[in-house]
Design a protein around this motif. Sequence first.
Motif, PDB file in Angstrom:
ATOM      1  N   UNK A 105       0.780  -1.223   0.217  1.00 57.38           N
ATOM      2  CA  UNK A 105       0.029   0.057  -0.009  1.00 57.38           C
ATOM      3  C   UNK A 105       0.778   1.270  -0.081  1.00 57.38           C
ATOM      4  N   UNK A 106       1.920   1.480   0.867  1.00 57.41           N
ATOM      5  CA  UNK A 106       2.720   2.570   1.194  1.00 57.41           C
ATOM      6  C   UNK A 106       3.702   2.802  -0.362  1.00 57.41           C
ATOM      7  N   UNK A 107       4.001   1.680  -0.908  1.00 58.49           N
ATOM      8  CA  UNK A 107       4.481   1.757  -2.260  1.00 58.49           C
ATOM      9  C   UNK A 107       3.563   2.530  -3.121  1.00 58.49           C
ATOM     10  N   UNK A 108       2.428   1.812  -3.332  1.00 56.13           N
ATOM     11  CA  UNK A 108       1.477   2.438  -4.262  1.00 56.13           C
ATOM     12  C   UNK A 108       1.208   3.997  -4.076  1.00 56.13           C
ATOM     13  N   UNK A 109       0.885   4.076  -2.745  1.00 51.67           N
ATOM     14  CA  UNK A 109       0.888   5.565  -2.387  1.00 51.67           C
ATOM     15  C   UNK A 109       1.924   6.442  -2.851  1.00 51.67           C
ATOM     16  N   UNK A 110       2.851   6.135  -2.872  1.00 49.93           N
ATOM     17  CA  UNK A 110       4.162   6.708  -3.132  1.00 49.93           C
ATOM     18  C   UNK A 110       4.490   7.173  -4.802  1.00 49.93           C
ATOM     19  N   UNK A 111       3.995   5.879  -5.383  1.00 47.85           N
ATOM     20  CA  UNK A 111       4.002   6.171  -6.677  1.00 47.85           C
ATOM     21  C   UNK A 111       2.970   7.176  -7.272  1.00 47.85           C
ATOM     22  N   UNK A 112       1.764   6.929  -6.626  1.00 52.13           N
ATOM     23  CA  UNK A 112       0.742   7.884  -6.842  1.00 52.13           C
ATOM     24  C   UNK A 112       1.043   9.346  -6.444  1.00 52.13           C
ATOM     25  N   UNK A 113       1.592   9.531  -5.390  1.00 53.10           N
ATOM     26  CA  UNK A 113       2.117  10.920  -4.960  1.00 53.10           C
ATOM     27  C   UNK A 113       2.998  11.475  -6.091  1.00 53.10           C
ATOM     28  N   UNK A 114       4.040  10.642  -6.483  1.00 51.24           N
ATOM     29  CA  UNK A 114       5.014  11.063  -7.384  1.00 51.24           C
ATOM     30  C   UNK A 114       4.315  11.571  -8.796  1.00 51.24           C
ATOM     31  N   UNK A 115       3.178  10.864  -8.907  1.00 56.75           N
ATOM     32  CA  UNK A 115       2.684  11.004 -10.302  1.00 56.75           C
ATOM     33  C   UNK A 115       1.857  12.443 -10.156  1.00 56.75           C
ATOM     34  N   UNK A 116       1.288  12.797  -8.967  1.00 53.82           N
ATOM     35  CA  UNK A 116       0.615  13.655  -8.724  1.00 53.82           C
ATOM     36  C   UNK A 116       1.694  14.977  -8.870  1.00 53.82           C
ATOM     37  N   UNK A 117       2.461  15.000  -8.157  1.00 52.82           N
ATOM     38  CA  UNK A 117       3.593  16.023  -8.254  1.00 52.82           C
ATOM     39  C   UNK A 117       3.914  16.281  -9.797  1.00 52.82           C
ATOM     40  N   UNK A 118       4.005  15.299 -10.344  1.00 54.59           N
ATOM     41  CA  UNK A 118       4.645  15.365 -11.893  1.00 54.59           C
ATOM     42  C   UNK A 118       3.533  16.279 -12.641  1.00 54.59           C
ATOM     43  N   UNK A 119       2.076  15.740 -12.420  1.00 53.11           N
ATOM     44  CA  UNK A 119       1.165  16.310 -13.073  1.00 53.11           C
ATOM     45  C   UNK A 119       1.094  17.918 -12.731  1.00 53.11           C
ATOM     46  N   UNK A 120       1.438  18.283 -11.546  1.00 54.08           N
ATOM     47  CA  UNK A 120       1.277  19.726 -11.094  1.00 54.08           C
ATOM     48  C   UNK A 120       2.379  20.396 -11.905  1.00 54.08           C
ATOM     49  N   UNK A 121       3.559  19.943 -11.993  1.00 55.78           N
ATOM     50  CA  UNK A 121       4.820  20.345 -12.579  1.00 55.78           C
ATOM     51  C   UNK A 121       4.644  20.586 -13.968  1.00 55.78           C
ATOM     52  N   UNK A 122       3.905  19.600 -14.736  1.00 54.90           N
ATOM     53  CA  UNK A 122       3.927  19.431 -16.322  1.00 54.90           C
ATOM     54  C   UNK A 122       2.640  19.782 -16.897  1.00 54.90           C
ATOM     55  N   UNK A 123       1.542  19.750 -16.195  1.00 53.99           N
ATOM     56  CA  UNK A 123       0.278  19.694 -16.656  1.00 53.99           C
ATOM     57  C   UNK A 123      -0.928  20.364 -15.929  1.00 53.99           C
ATOM     58  N   UNK A 124      -0.491  21.264 -15.428  1.00 48.80           N
ATOM     59  CA  UNK A 124      -1.329  22.067 -14.435  1.00 48.80           C
ATOM     60  C   UNK A 124      -1.373  23.647 -14.925  1.00 48.80           C
ATOM     61  N   UNK A 125      -2.503  24.213 -14.250  1.00 52.22           N
ATOM     62  CA  UNK A 125      -2.597  25.790 -14.665  1.00 52.22           C
ATOM     63  C   UNK A 125      -1.657  26.553 -13.562  1.00 52.22           C
ATOM     64  N   UNK A 126      -1.012  25.954 -12.722  1.00 54.30           N
ATOM     65  CA  UNK A 126       0.071  26.562 -11.784  1.00 54.30           C
ATOM     66  C   UNK A 126       1.235  25.881 -11.865  1.00 54.30           C
ATOM     67  N   UNK A 127       2.116  26.112 -12.711  1.00 55.41           N
ATOM     68  CA  UNK A 127       3.355  25.144 -12.948  1.00 55.41           C
ATOM     69  C   UNK A 127       4.654  25.847 -12.162  1.00 55.41           C
ATOM     70  N   UNK A 128       4.100  26.351 -10.990  1.00 48.27           N
ATOM     71  CA  UNK A 128       5.247  27.007 -10.342  1.00 48.27           C
ATOM     72  C   UNK A 128       6.122  26.259  -9.531  1.00 48.27           C
ATOM     73  N   UNK A 129       7.255  26.429  -9.391  1.00 42.38           N
ATOM     74  CA  UNK A 129       8.450  25.347  -8.781  1.00 42.38           C
ATOM     75  C   UNK A 129       7.898  25.023  -7.166  1.00 42.38           C
TER      76      UNK A 129
END
Length: 286
Positions: free
Chosen positions: A148-172
């Motif tokens: 479970x924790x590994x899956x959550x870590x992957x999802x968290x990593x994906x979420x941050x990647x989406x924020x950085x690259x595919x969102x309306x607020x791509x601030x560092x």
Amino acid sequence: MTILDKEANISQQIWNKTLQIDGVKITNSYIPQRYFSEHSTPQIKIAVPIGDSLIKVRSETATGKQKTLSIIQEQVSIIPPYLDREIFWEKESELLAIYLDTKIITNAADEYRGSNLEIIENWTAEDALIRQLGLTLRSELQTDNFDLLYLESLVNFLSVHLIKNYSSQQKPLKQFQGGLAKHKLRTIVDYINENLHQEISLNELAKLAQISPYHFTRQFKKSTTLPPHQYIIRTRVERAKQLLLQGDLTIVQVAHIVGFSHQSHLNRHFKRLVGVTPKVFVKQSK
């Protein structure tokens, strides 16, 4: 909470495997040639076609015009909530789909909690990182020994990647150079040691540290040299070694006491970290 469902329709050669954790649904499906009428989802959807696929999508632009796109092999799709579309699945193939509640994205990092963060659609992204994450999640779905924790870590990593690259607020995102404060690290370590027998959630650990999952994962690794899920696995294996040396419990009992879902799960990680299986370890210790 995790829910794992399997569905199959052999006559139509359709199969589907679904995993649900809080705010996240991951599905791995085999889809024959077919048409999906206009629909949308309340979640953000990330679609990762696998194999030789050919998909056409018809949707409406912001100006009301219809557009049709072809999604080919190696491309992935990032689809915002409530975006209407028609899908033409022109060739039978496999799909890995990840559905994220919007709160998963905004909670991924402290900077975006409570903000009007929006994910921007991209049907034909050539994103090797998302594809690799999708294949990793697919691999986890194919085993009943998922972490479970590994899956959550992957999802968290994906979420941050989406924020950085595919969102309306791509601030560092803010970066913290140091690890966790000593008192926070002690609280986390104590919690892990006291709860090895049950599933330990990344979100729970981040809440204890009073920071976002994104920052918790990075600060924890700086403090311990290991990401949280690997640290917990090592701690479980060390606890298993202690119990096995006492000689009062079977390997199956030890596996459950230290939080592994099956003996085979313990065996795999034990051999990887110790070099031998629990059975051999017990024999060598006598």
